[in-house]
Motif scaffolding. Sequence first.
Motif: not given
Length: 358
Positions: A27-33
């Motif tokens: 649930a924690f994003l640091s990059t574009q999916p």
Amino acid sequence: MKSTIRWLLLGVFTLVCIFFLSNIQNAFLSTQPDQIRVTIGPDTSIQRISEQLPGSRVLNEKSGLLAVPYGKAWDYVGKTLTIKGIFRATTVPLEHPVISWRYFGYSVKDQIQGFFHGDFGKFRNPFNRQEVAVIGELPVMLLRTCTYFIPGLLMAIVLSMLMAMLASMWRRLGAVLDGVQALLVGLPDFFLIVLIQLGAIYATKFLGHYVLLIVQVGDKTPFLIPFLTIALIPSVTIYGTMRVAIMRELGQDYVVTAQAKGLTRGELLVAHVLRNVMLDLLSVLPKATTLALASMAVAEAICGISGLGGFIISPALQSVSSMSVICMSLALLAMAFHVLYALLRKKFIVRTGGVVSQ
């Protein structure tokens, strides 16, 4: 029958909760999916690269940005690196990390679909950095963990029972053991494990040659350090419970009557009291087993052991897509022991009118 169904439903509910919680990091994003950036050579173009990657399209030709299907950024990075003329392919970092429940739902759905197709995830081997299917390594991890977990837990039960009996026989020894138990209760598990490791290191240094294996080396797995950790930490909890239970029984009328008939304190403990505190022992064992599993996980991480607990905690065994499977396997191991304790209570403890009898 209703009780069995209720416990089965509770077990399934627990596994479902563990599955969702073990995926919470998604649930924690640091990059574009859904974006990647590629660096290409002079003999090709970004448009040609896009044509070789089905489902992708060019976002910015100058900066090498490609749009890919949602959630497939890392997959497309791997595919892109196999195309001739590509110098580099990376994901696109976000300016600020965000919480994305959409990506969390996507990853959970993707794993569930994989389960139905026999794909239970992969993890990265810490030695050769290759991705390995977890279903093939899971039996090896379980066997490695059980080689010291089961003996350690049995030692904890025997040691704590023996210490509680001895403490009840001799008052001065009981005061000493109670003090040691109070001290150990206040010490963190991590500190105790480090002390055991330091003891092994100093023993090796003092004797001048190799004595104990401190960390896992290849197929050689440390035994004594995780064994002592598992035996020591749960025994503190079991000792405290059994000490109170034995003192409670020693104040009962049947004990006073037996002493008046000439039975010694040792005979009373072995012949009568020990049998009457079995319910207390079987009641505390589920909690002690949970403590043993937690201690095992910390010991495996510190010793670099690639077991079930070490997989979850150690940064050297970072999961690619199989963390939920390992967590559920560890939960199933704990449930198996809880079922065993329930069967033992049902077999050996008979309740009649609210009074426990043997």
